[in-house]
Design a protein around this motif. Structure first.
Motif, short mmCIF file in Angstrom:
data_model
loop_
_atom_site.label_atom_id
_atom_site.label_comp_id
_atom_site.label_asym_id
_atom_site.label_seq_id
_atom_site.Cartn_x
_atom_site.Cartn_y
_atom_site.Cartn_z
N PRO A 199 0.81 -1.23 0.00
CA PRO A 199 0.00 0.00 0.00
C PRO A 199 0.84 1.28 0.00
CG PRO A 199 -0.91 -1.59 1.56
CD PRO A 199 0.41 -2.15 1.09
N GLU A 200 1.98 1.27 0.70
CA GLU A 200 2.79 2.47 0.77
C GLU A 200 3.39 2.80 -0.60
OE1 GLU A 200 4.39 5.85 2.61
OE2 GLU A 200 2.81 4.45 3.22
N CYS A 201 3.87 1.79 -1.32
CA CYS A 201 4.41 2.03 -2.66
C CYS A 201 3.30 2.46 -3.62
CB CYS A 201 5.12 0.78 -3.18
SG CYS A 201 6.80 0.58 -2.54
N LYS A 202 2.11 1.88 -3.46
CA LYS A 202 1.00 2.29 -4.32
C LYS A 202 0.65 3.76 -4.07
CE LYS A 202 -3.75 1.22 -5.64
NZ LYS A 202 -4.93 0.35 -5.42
N ARG A 203 0.70 4.17 -2.80
CA ARG A 203 0.43 5.58 -2.49
C ARG A 203 1.48 6.48 -3.15
NH1 ARG A 203 2.27 9.45 0.31
NH2 ARG A 203 3.94 8.19 1.22
N GLU A 204 2.76 6.08 -3.05
CA GLU A 204 3.83 6.87 -3.66
C GLU A 204 3.72 6.90 -5.18
OE1 GLU A 204 7.36 6.15 -0.32
OE2 GLU A 204 7.49 5.19 -2.28
N LEU A 205 3.23 5.81 -5.76
CA LEU A 205 3.10 5.72 -7.22
C LEU A 205 2.24 6.85 -7.77
CD1 LEU A 205 3.63 3.94 -9.79
CD2 LEU A 205 1.48 2.77 -9.25
N TYR A 206 1.22 7.25 -7.01
CA TYR A 206 0.31 8.30 -7.47
C TYR A 206 0.47 9.62 -6.72
CZ TYR A 206 -1.97 4.72 -10.25
OH TYR A 206 -2.23 3.75 -11.18
N ASP A 207 1.61 9.79 -6.03
CA ASP A 207 1.90 11.03 -5.31
C ASP A 207 2.80 11.91 -6.18
OD1 ASP A 207 2.63 13.08 -3.62
OD2 ASP A 207 3.52 11.78 -2.09
N LYS A 208 2.25 13.02 -6.69
CA LYS A 208 3.00 13.87 -7.62
C LYS A 208 4.24 14.50 -6.98
CE LYS A 208 1.04 16.22 -10.85
NZ LYS A 208 0.25 17.17 -11.66
N THR A 209 4.27 14.53 -5.65
CA THR A 209 5.43 15.11 -4.97
C THR A 209 6.53 14.09 -4.73
OG1 THR A 209 4.57 14.64 -2.73
CG2 THR A 209 3.87 16.71 -3.78
N ASN A 210 6.25 12.82 -5.01
CA ASN A 210 7.24 11.77 -4.77
C ASN A 210 8.11 11.58 -6.00
OD1 ASN A 210 8.18 8.74 -4.63
ND2 ASN A 210 7.50 9.26 -2.56
N ARG A 211 9.39 11.34 -5.80
CA ARG A 211 10.29 11.21 -6.95
C ARG A 211 10.06 9.91 -7.73
NH1 ARG A 211 15.17 8.64 -6.83
NH2 ARG A 211 15.69 7.41 -4.99
N ARG A 212 9.29 9.00 -7.17
CA ARG A 212 8.94 7.78 -7.90
C ARG A 212 7.51 7.86 -8.45
NH1 ARG A 212 12.29 5.85 -3.85
NH2 ARG A 212 14.10 4.69 -4.62
N TYR A 213 7.02 9.04 -8.61
CA TYR A 213 5.68 9.24 -9.17
C TYR A 213 5.57 8.53 -10.52
CZ TYR A 213 1.73 11.93 -11.16
OH TYR A 213 0.55 12.32 -11.74
N LEU A 214 4.58 7.64 -10.62
CA LEU A 214 4.28 6.87 -11.83
C LEU A 214 5.45 6.00 -12.28
CD1 LEU A 214 2.29 9.54 -13.91
CD2 LEU A 214 1.45 7.91 -12.21
N HIS A 215 6.31 5.59 -11.36
CA HIS A 215 7.43 4.70 -11.71
C HIS A 215 6.91 3.26 -11.86
CE1 HIS A 215 11.26 2.87 -12.08
NE2 HIS A 215 11.34 2.43 -10.83
N PRO A 216 7.01 2.68 -13.04
CA PRO A 216 6.39 1.37 -13.30
C PRO A 216 7.05 0.20 -12.55
CG PRO A 216 6.89 2.53 -15.35
CD PRO A 216 7.61 3.25 -14.26
N PHE A 217 8.16 0.46 -11.85
CA PHE A 217 8.87 -0.61 -11.16
C PHE A 217 9.08 -0.27 -9.68
CE2 PHE A 217 9.95 -0.59 -15.61
CZ PHE A 217 9.70 -1.91 -15.98
#
Length: 768
Positions: free
Chosen positions: A105-123
């Motif tokens: 869940p935490e990585c999924k949250r970061e995946l869609y967080d525009k402020t996170n440097r892994r925003y939309l990172h497919p891996f």
């Protein structure tokens, strides 16, 4: 100074265990070290709170870790000045490899967080999620021994990797948009998120896309687009077999399916298997699973799958834009029927390139294939149908330890293999059906890789007794001492091993077909056996299987051979007179025919008699359709979800057991077949007759067991074989046996079908 030496065995690598230990030690002011020894994690602990620290190691351990064994010794060592993670050292011993873990869940949250440097990172991944087995070369589990070694960490990722306060501290697959693997469309200059957008556009326009995931390729299309689904069926030559559906989220799954509390928990677990769920009437996309009240459902478990469902526009201010994307994908294994799942671009283009309109791939190598696991539920507990991603290669551990090292090569269908040493039985991911040479090659390659990974050098190989199986040929090619085990006995042994049983049991092995000791086809068998020996105690009524391999696909042939005259066959619409006469002549003169006690083929025959399925387009189609009729009424409503066999039923049908011509106990299935046939001629409701067949057969099985118990004095019963995938029938047999005073053991996390038979073979090899 008093020092505790702690060794923890289990899934303690690849799940953030060493960072957890360090942080826990720091919180207790404990000094010492933690290191990865390959087969275990080793901890030295000093301090006033060391005992509390040790207790919390197995209480507060990471959610994805599994501690199977804990050893503690007290030593007198020099004082440590701090607590440190020290370098990995390789030592021999039992190896525990983590399965692949769904996105947390935490990585999924970061995946869609525009402020996170892994925003939309497919891996995106961390110590609590991501690929494990499928990227691993060897142990200990460190980055340089995975396929991530090809992707040097950027400065920021490297800083996180070495920072104890980071969630990615010591996370081997760690990467970001700057240093990780890349997505691309094969054969086109389209990369990264543009490749995802391109795939989404194709899917929403009714096209099919091959998508490379964690353990192999899927073929993906919009599950709500009937034309796309029907086209995929034609391309894969899969006219009726249900497709698995990946749903966007739990809300979507609850919209379309009935989900119990236990099913919901597993559906959204870190394993995220396919679960067979009851459809709601709101699920109207019948092309996906035609005529079936159940649907195989899974949730996204990899970032690229989440992005296919929800990908913001580059100029959008919203986290996830609602762009009309479907909330249901068909996600079926990317392979040619009978071949292993594709894992690289070259194979995908060659084998499934004609099935799709684009291939969405990436450059992270898959070392070991892993299909999706498939799970049903039985009285609130998981009941495995296919054991692979999320579960393999977690070992089955028994209380018996052996000095042998065994490779069990498994079955011909639904192949998995098993490597065993000491008290550990490591089941491989799903391999497939070995009729295809490509699957045989995949088996041999995966055996070699798993032997190296688990550091097991077998001294014995165990296989089936069938002289013509490709699995047997593969076993012979190892040049190891070879042990052959009867197919149905191996089924019972697999149930014994899963339940850690030794000593005498009464085994009921019901499946399709297997090579019998008398050179006939077995498949409805009763044994009195233990881990070393077996004796056939009974079987269902023998009949003739006419037509060789065709009889497994055309149940009407079995039904016609068992039907007394053509007038009956004609009224029931089985076949024309020429075909009927030919079948009868072949049976009488033993032409292309074999005597059989196959329970699976009996189900096929009854399905044909009732006009449910006279031919099957995939394995068990006729039998599973018969089960669906037994469970539902004419409106498709499930009527008896948890059936029970009453004591009155057992007594009422006591005449359906007796002695056969060979002197063994016999379930009188010939009488059952005749009664169902007569009632079908009288136009009884087909749903009623399907249920009646299940109940009559279950009653007969219970009565055979009662008769066998009188002589053998054995009261423990093990149920195994592919027929026991039928939850309706399993419920009837189990409840009937328990009402008759038996102790009943069934499978749970090992499949009852041929996908679990390698465990039984290995159990025999280890007990010789």
């Amino acid at each position: 100074m008093k020092t505790y030496l702690i060794r923890l065995y289990g899934i303690v690598q690849g799940v953030g265990f060493r960072p957890f230990v360090k942080n826990l030690a720091d919180s207790y002011l404990v000094k010492g070290t933690v290191s990865n020894k390959g087969s275990y994690v080793e901890i030295y602990a000093q301090g006033e709170n060391a005992e509390n620290f040790m207790s919390d190691l197995t209480v507060k351990n990471p959610e994805r870790s599994i501690i199977l064994k804990k050893d503690v010794k007290t030593l007198d060592l020099d004082k440590y000045s701090s607590f440190e993670i020290i370098g990995s050292e390789h030592e021999t011993g039992d190896i525990f490899v983590s399965p692949d873990i769904a996105t947390c869940p935490e990585c999924k949250r970061e995946l869609y967080d525009k402020t996170n440097r892994r925003y939309l990172h497919p891996f995106i991944n961390c110590t609590q999620c991501g690929p494990r087995l499928t990227i691993l070369d060897s142990m200990p589990y460190d980055r340089e021994r995975t396929s991530m070694a090809e992707f040097p960490m950027c400065e920021k990722c490297e800083k996180e990797y070495y920072d104890p306060s980071s969630r990615r501290f010591d996370a081997q697959p760690v990467c970001c948009n700057d240093c990780g693997p890349k997505l691309y469309i094969v054969g086109k200059d389209i990369t990264g998120l543009d490749a995802v957008r391109y795939s989404r556009e194709l899917i929403m326009s009714g096209k099919i896309v091959a998508v490379k995931g964690i353990g192999g390729f899927h073929l993906c299309c919009d599950a709500k687009n009937s034309e796309a689904v029907i086209r995929l069926r034609k391309l894969k030559n899969r006219p009726q077999k249900p497709f698995a559906v990946m749903m966007k989220d739990m809300e979507t799954a609850e919209k379309y399916c009935e989900i119990s509390k236990e099913e919901k928990k597993l559906l959204d677990s870190y394993q995220k298997p396919i679960i067979l769920l009851k459809k709601k009437k709101s699920f109207k996309f019948e092309a996906v699973a035609p005529g079936n009240p159940f649907l195989g459902v899974m949730l996204p478990y990899a970032p690229v799958q989440m992005l296919l469902f929800s990908l913001p526009n580059s100029d959008s201010n919203n986290t996830v834009a609602d762009d009309g994307m479907t909330d249901c994908f068909v996600m079926t294994s990317g392979n040619v029927s009978g071949a292993p799942i594709c894992r690289d671009d070259e194979t995908a283009l060659e084998e499934i390139g004609s099935f799709c309109d684009a291939v969405l791939s990436h450059d992270r190598k898959i070392r070991i294939r892993a299909d999706d696991s498939v799970v049903s539920f039985f009285f609130g507990k998981p009941y495995m149908i296919r054991r692979s991603r999320g579960y393999a290669p977690l070992p089955v551990i028994t209380s018996f330890s052996s000095a042998r090292r065994v490779l069990a090569i498994g079955g011909e269908l639904k192949n998995t293999f098993c490597l065993a040493q000491n008290d550990m039985y490591y089941m491989s991911p799903y391999v497939g059906d070995l009729a295809d040479i490509r699957t045989v090659n995949a088996l041999e390659e995966t055996v070699g890789r798993m032997e190296e990974l688990l550091e097991i050098e077998p001294d014995t190989v165990v296989c089936d007794k069938h002289p013509l199986y490709n699995s047997v040929s593969a076993a012979e090619k190892t040049w190891l001492p070879l042990v052959r085990v009867q197919h149905h006995y191996a089924h019972i042994l697999s149930c014994m091993a899963e339940n850690d049983l030794r000593g005498a049991v009464l085994g009921i092995s019901f499946d399709g077909t297997g090579y019998g000791d008398d050179k006939t086809v077995w498949g409805g068998e009763f044994f009195v056996c233990d881990e070393k020996n077996y004796k056939r105690a009974g079987h269902i009524s023998p009949f003739y299987q006419v037509g060789g391999d065709l009889s497994a696909k055309e149940g009407f042939r079995i039904a016609a051979a068992m039907t007394e005259n053509y007038e009956t066959a004609e009224k029931l619409g089985l076949c024309d007179k020429k075909t009927f006469d030919l079948i009868k002549v072949c049976a009488q003169k033993n032409i292309n025919s074999v005597k059989s006690t196959s329970a699976g083929r009996l189900f096929d025959a009854v399905s044909a008699i009732l006009g449910i399925k006279r031919k099957s387009t995939f394995e068990s189609e006729a039998a599973s359709s018969l089960q669906s009729f037994a469970e539902t009424d004419s409106d498709g409503n499930i009527t008896d979800l948890e059936p029970c066999l009453s004591e009155k039923d057992i007594e009422k049908y006591s005449f359906l057991s007796g002695r056969g011509s060979d002197g063994l106990c016999e379930a009188k299935t010939d009488i059952i077949f005749k009664d169902i046939t007569n009632k079908a001629l009288e136009n009884y409701d087909r749903h009623y007759l399907a249920s009646l067949f299940h109940k009559m057969l279950a009653s007969s099985v219970v009565n055979v067991c009662i008769n066998v118990r009188e002589k053998s004095r054995v009261n423990r019963v093990c149920l195994s074989g592919g027929v026991f995938q039928n939850i309706y029938f399993l419920s009837l047999v189990k409840s009937g046996l328990e009402k008759s005073g038996f102790d009943v053991y069934i499978h749970s996390l090992i499949p009852p079908n041929d996908g679990g038979i390698a465990l039984g073979q290995a159990y025999y090899g280890m007990n010789m």
